[in-house]
Design a protein around this motif. Structure first.
Motif, PDB file in Angstrom:
ATOM      1  N   ASP A 182      55.358   6.191   2.239  1.00 50.88           N
ATOM      2  CA  ASP A 182      54.100   6.734   2.727  1.00 50.88           C
ATOM      3  C   ASP A 182      52.937   5.847   2.245  1.00 50.88           C
ATOM      4  O   ASP A 182      52.742   5.682   1.042  1.00 50.88           O
ATOM      5  N   LEU A 235      50.663   7.229  -0.450  1.00 52.90           N
ATOM      6  CA  LEU A 235      51.204   7.274  -1.804  1.00 52.90           C
ATOM      7  C   LEU A 235      51.082   5.908  -2.470  1.00 52.90           C
ATOM      8  O   LEU A 235      50.823   5.799  -3.664  1.00 52.90           O
ATOM      9  N   LEU A 295      47.635   5.608  -3.570  1.00 50.02           N
ATOM     10  CA  LEU A 295      47.432   6.425  -4.769  1.00 50.02           C
ATOM     11  C   LEU A 295      47.845   5.659  -6.019  1.00 50.02           C
ATOM     12  O   LEU A 295      47.146   5.659  -7.031  1.00 50.02           O
ATOM     13  N   VAL A 296      48.999   4.975  -5.915  1.00 51.16           N
ATOM     14  CA  VAL A 296      49.472   4.195  -7.061  1.00 51.16           C
ATOM     15  C   VAL A 296      48.472   3.082  -7.377  1.00 51.16           C
ATOM     16  O   VAL A 296      48.121   2.847  -8.532  1.00 51.16           O
ATOM     17  N   ARG A 340      58.720   1.630  -8.626  1.00 48.19           N
ATOM     18  CA  ARG A 340      59.326   2.553  -9.574  1.00 48.19           C
ATOM     19  C   ARG A 340      59.040   4.019  -9.240  1.00 48.19           C
ATOM     20  O   ARG A 340      59.923   4.868  -9.299  1.00 48.19           O
ATOM     21  N   TRP A 341      57.789   4.319  -8.859  1.00 49.41           N
ATOM     22  CA  TRP A 341      57.424   5.723  -8.696  1.00 49.41           C
ATOM     23  C   TRP A 341      57.535   6.217  -7.270  1.00 49.41           C
ATOM     24  O   TRP A 341      57.670   7.407  -7.042  1.00 49.41           O
ATOM     25  N   VAL A 342      57.426   5.331  -6.292  1.00 49.58           N
ATOM     26  CA  VAL A 342      57.406   5.797  -4.907  1.00 49.58           C
ATOM     27  C   VAL A 342      58.549   5.208  -4.073  1.00 49.58           C
ATOM     28  O   VAL A 342      59.344   5.946  -3.493  1.00 49.58           O
ATOM     29  N   ARG A 353      62.807   5.825  -5.059  1.00 54.94           N
ATOM     30  CA  ARG A 353      63.328   7.171  -4.852  1.00 54.94           C
ATOM     31  C   ARG A 353      63.177   7.586  -3.390  1.00 54.94           C
ATOM     32  O   ARG A 353      64.068   8.229  -2.832  1.00 54.94           O
ATOM     33  N   GLY A 354      62.052   7.202  -2.780  1.00 54.82           N
ATOM     34  CA  GLY A 354      61.825   7.567  -1.388  1.00 54.82           C
ATOM     35  C   GLY A 354      62.796   6.868  -0.446  1.00 54.82           C
ATOM     36  O   GLY A 354      63.168   7.418   0.581  1.00 54.82           O
ATOM     37  N   THR A 414      63.708  13.817   0.776  1.00 52.38           N
ATOM     38  CA  THR A 414      62.533  12.954   0.805  1.00 52.38           C
ATOM     39  C   THR A 414      61.822  13.058   2.146  1.00 52.38           C
ATOM     40  O   THR A 414      60.899  12.332   2.420  1.00 52.38           O
TER      41      THR A 414
END
Lengths: 526, 262
Positions: free
Chosen positions: A146, A149, A152-153, A165-167, A170-171, A249
């Motif tokens: 996205d 997102l 945002l990071v 690492r954060w988006v 995992r997505g 997700t």
């Protein structure tokens, strides 16, 4: 919804049972090709008698396929992450990637066996078969994050690593896992094909080749079914892991897509202009580097050919004209079959996909069957097909059509499923019948998918023809390769590999360019 | 560290378009946002308001002019983790719970000290989601998701808060409730805030100043000062003075409003 799927499933099961009964009757009666198709009960009986042979062969293939799957997935993951971070790297590597995807795996089997010890050829071919579908899934999974997102990071001071690492990781996991699910049967296929050439260590491919000489169709079918079961299990095993992560997700709301338009790694100027050349040269550079690396090992140097060595074999060595003639003659036998097989397979797939729109039961039967074949090592079942359709034209065409038809049908049928239902109502509201709807909506809609299917099928068809030639017909490039292997004619082994890989890449490139043009024409891409 | 001021000085931004002249999204826009102020940016679609917000967030760079936040480039604010942002869509991580989503900025900035982590529970309660800490986004309604996004924007106790139509996807009733909640949260800790919105009433209810933009090319048409004292009650929406100010902003937006005496 549930009722229809249940009814469909019941229909599929009933169809399978009918098929099995018909098979049993045909086998018992010896109706097909003078008994080349044994009954399921006969196959089961033979497999029971052979039960002592199976465990070692199954374990052999399972071991190398698993190793290849792990190596190929890791390579795909590392490169996929790097491609997402540096899109230019992906452009530079596109030639290597397309070569790995399009090459007829059997063509490099003799080279792998010359160059590498023990199980390594099987593991490498298995890893190469896994790499491309897995890499595409990794890149797709990581890129579909996205955009808000990612914003945002960045707003919180995070860079590319934080985004990964954060988006992204995992997505992208569900996409990545569904790619690995497709890649798992490919790992089994890669191992089987390498076993066709090695013939020493235990494996189902070795077992199949070793049993070819004995006129025992029931055993060949048993081995073929075991190989099919093995790759189906690989597909299901990865599928189980994938199912654990699927759906969690799915965005809870639809992205508005603000920053999505920002082109990733847009390159201009001389860098952009030199990219295609770099992409073209890189496979050759890697080949050259590979032969240099092998010079450091204790493998005899006479077995290797670098790019200059292959050119010498074909152009200026003593007997180059004869070498060229051999390969040209073989290519003239192989290529028409590959092209005819693709044309036939795609035409039938296109026609049946359109017909299933008008008569849904056809699609309801064919689509699940076609999906199942995606987890089957179809080309490795060549000996069985040849058994039924004969060692000549019929057999080769049957292979090529079967390896092209099923994936093409899946691609086109799934594309047609995306036609907005409102369009059909619209045509009806204006008084248009089925004919108008087909001509104005369904066929134009399916055309881009037909092109995508062509791009995927063309290299596969070449592989199918070459395997049939290698194992059965004694003609064309596949046979030339097998013969050269027998008389340790390394120049020819390398030249056939290079020529067939080049032809496959050329077919793929031509199909991809046609696809791009069609996509532009149908306004799917800007 | 406290709130910081934002200075936008003659900023220009062009976007390349295939086969056409570049689009001038912002045409020498200048605007000062004092530290601790609440500014609303309103204008028709395509007038460059979101572009301006992205420039302040450091997500985009101007082609001309300068954007300074607290005397430094927006990138500096990013690196220090002093920015908060929320979008029209909640944009939550589907695999993280409410608590996990609010925590994301702390994970990214690495400020996972006890004090910051303790703030998560307070914020979740503040936006009215107590009891939903372990819920996944798919289990929440649209308004609840948006409240998670607001809590996430506040978790770093930012010096600058950027809100890009944060309630644009909500229905009118929920919007009013969220407006009142945002005011309550904002009053607890005055942060320099920029709200991009399409709603005149929302802008007037929340902001000290309403900046009306026209475009393209994006430029500032008028700035309307909002005199009402905080906390502003929901009954303010029906106040004649409020209505008159709405008409004034509408007139600035559309050129003129039929039936209005002004």
């Amino acid at each position: 919804m549930t009722a229809t799927t249940r009814r469909e499933r019941r229909g599929t099961i009933a169809g399978l049972i009918l098929l099995l009964l018909a098979w049993e009757a045909a086998g018992q009666g010896g109706w097909v090709a003078g008994g080349a198709l044994p009954a399921p009960s006969q196959i089961a009986l033979r497999a029971w008698l052979d039960r002592g042979d199976y465990p070692a062969h199954i374990l052999g293939t399972l071991r190398t396929a698993t190793a290849g799957f792990v190596v190929g997935s890791l390579l795909a993951f590392v490169l996929g992450v790097a491609y997402t971070r540096w899109p230019r790297l992906q452009r530079a590597m596109s030639g290597v990637d397309v070569t790995i995807f399009a090459m007829p795996a059997i063509a490099i089997v003799p080279i792998l066996i010359i160059a590498l010890p023990g199980d390594a050829p099987r593991v490498v071919l298995s890893a190469l078969s896994v790499y491309y579908p897995a890499m595409v899934a990794v890149v797709l999974g990581l890129r579909q994050a996205d955009p808000r997102l990612l914003d945002l990071v960045r707003v919180h001071g995070g860079g590319a690593v934080a985004a990964l690492r954060w988006v992204r990781l995992r997505g992208g996991l569900p996409t990545l896992l569904s790619g690995l699910r497709v890649a798992a049967p490919a790992a089994v296929l890669g191992s089987l094909l390498a076993e066709f050439g090695s013939g020493s260590s235990a494996g189902l491919g070795t077992y199949l080749i070793g049993s070819l000489g004995r006129a025992d169709p029931a055993r060949l079918w048993g081995i073929g079914l075991a190989a099919t079961a093995l790759s189906a299990l690989a597909y299901l095993a990865v599928g189980l892991v994938a199912a654990r992560f699927a759906g969690d997700t799915v965005p809870a709301s639809t992205p508005v897509g603000t920053a999505a338009g920002q082109a990733a790694g847009e390159v201009r100027g001389w860098v952009a202009r030199s990219m295609p050349l770099l992409a073209f040269l890189l496979p050759f550079a890697l080949w050259e580097a590979g032969t240099w690396a092998l010079r450091l090992t204790d493998v005899s140097e006479i077995v290797f050919r670098d790019p200059a060595g292959v050119l010498a074999h074909l152009i200026w060595d003593e007997g180059a004209a004869r070498n060229r003639g051999d390969i040209a003659a073989a290519l003239a036998q192989t290529l028409p079959f590959a092209l005819a097989g693709v044309a036939l397979g795609l035409a039938v797939a296109f026609a049946l996909a359109i017909v299933s729109l008008l008569w849904p039961p056809l699609g309801a039967t064919l689509l699940p069957l076609s999906l199942v074949t995606q987890s089957m090592p179809l080309v490795a079942l060549t000996p069985l097909v040849v058994l039924i359709f004969g060692r000549d034209t019929g057999g080769i065409l049957a292979i090529t059509v079967s390896v092209t038809f099923f994936p093409a049908f899946v691609t086109i049928a799934q594309g047609l499923a995306l036609v907005p239902p409102g369009l059909r109502d619209l045509i009806s509201a204006w008084g248009g019948g089925r004919g108008i709807w087909l001509r104005r909506v369904a066929i134009p809609w399916a055309t881009p998918y037909l092109c995508a299917a062509l791009r995927l099928a063309a290299p596969r068809a070449l592989l199918g023809v070459m395997i049939a030639e290698w194992l059965a017909t004694g003609t064309g490039l596949g046979n030339l390769l097998n013969e050269a292997r027998g008389r340790m004619d390394y120049g020819t082994i390398w030249s056939v590999a290079v020529v067939s890989v080049s032809v496959a890449v050329a077919l793929h490139t031509a199909a991809a360019s046609l696809e791009r043009r069609v996509l532009r024409r149908f306004a799917f891409a800007s | 560290m406290g709130a910081r001021d934002i200075r936008i000085d003659a900023v220009e931004r062009r976007f390349a378009r295939a086969g056409q002249a570049p689009l001038l999204a912002l045409d020498r826009v200048s605007l000062d946002l004092p530290a601790g102020s609440f500014t609303a940016l309103i204008g028709p679609s395509g007038c460059g308001k979101s572009t301006l917000l992205r420039l302040i967030a450091g997500l985009d760079a101007p082609d001309g002019g300068a954007v300074m936040v607290g005397g430094a480039a927006p990138r500096v604010l990013q690196r220090e983790g002093r920015l908060g942002i929320a979008f029209q869509d909640a944009a939550l991580l589907p695999w993280r719970t409410v608590t996990g989503n609010v925590r994301l900025p702390l994970d990214v900035t690495g400020h996972r000290d006890r004090e910051s982590l303790a703030r998560i529970a307070d914020l979740v309660a503040l936006v009215g989601l107590a009891g939903f800490e372990q819920a996944l986004p798919a289990q929440l309604s649209g308004g609840m998701r948006q409240r998670v996004a607001i809590a996430r924007a506040l978790v770093t106790e930012p010096d600058v808060l950027l809100l890009d139509e944060p309630f644009g996807a909500l229905d009118q009733i929920l919007r009013r409730t969220m407006n009142a909640e945002l005011q309550r949260i904002w009053m607890r800790r005055a942060t320099t805030t920029l709200l991009v919105t399409h709603g005149i009433d929302e802008a007037l209810f929340l902001a000290d100043r309403v900046v009306v933009m026209h475009g393209p090319p994006g430029r500032i048409a008028t700035i309307v000062d909002v005199p009402f004292a905080r906390p502003r009650p929901l009954t303010l929406f029906a106040d004649p003075a409020f209505r008159a100010l709405e008409d004034e902003v509408a007139a600035a937006l559309y050129g003129r409003v039929p039936g209005s005496a002004a």
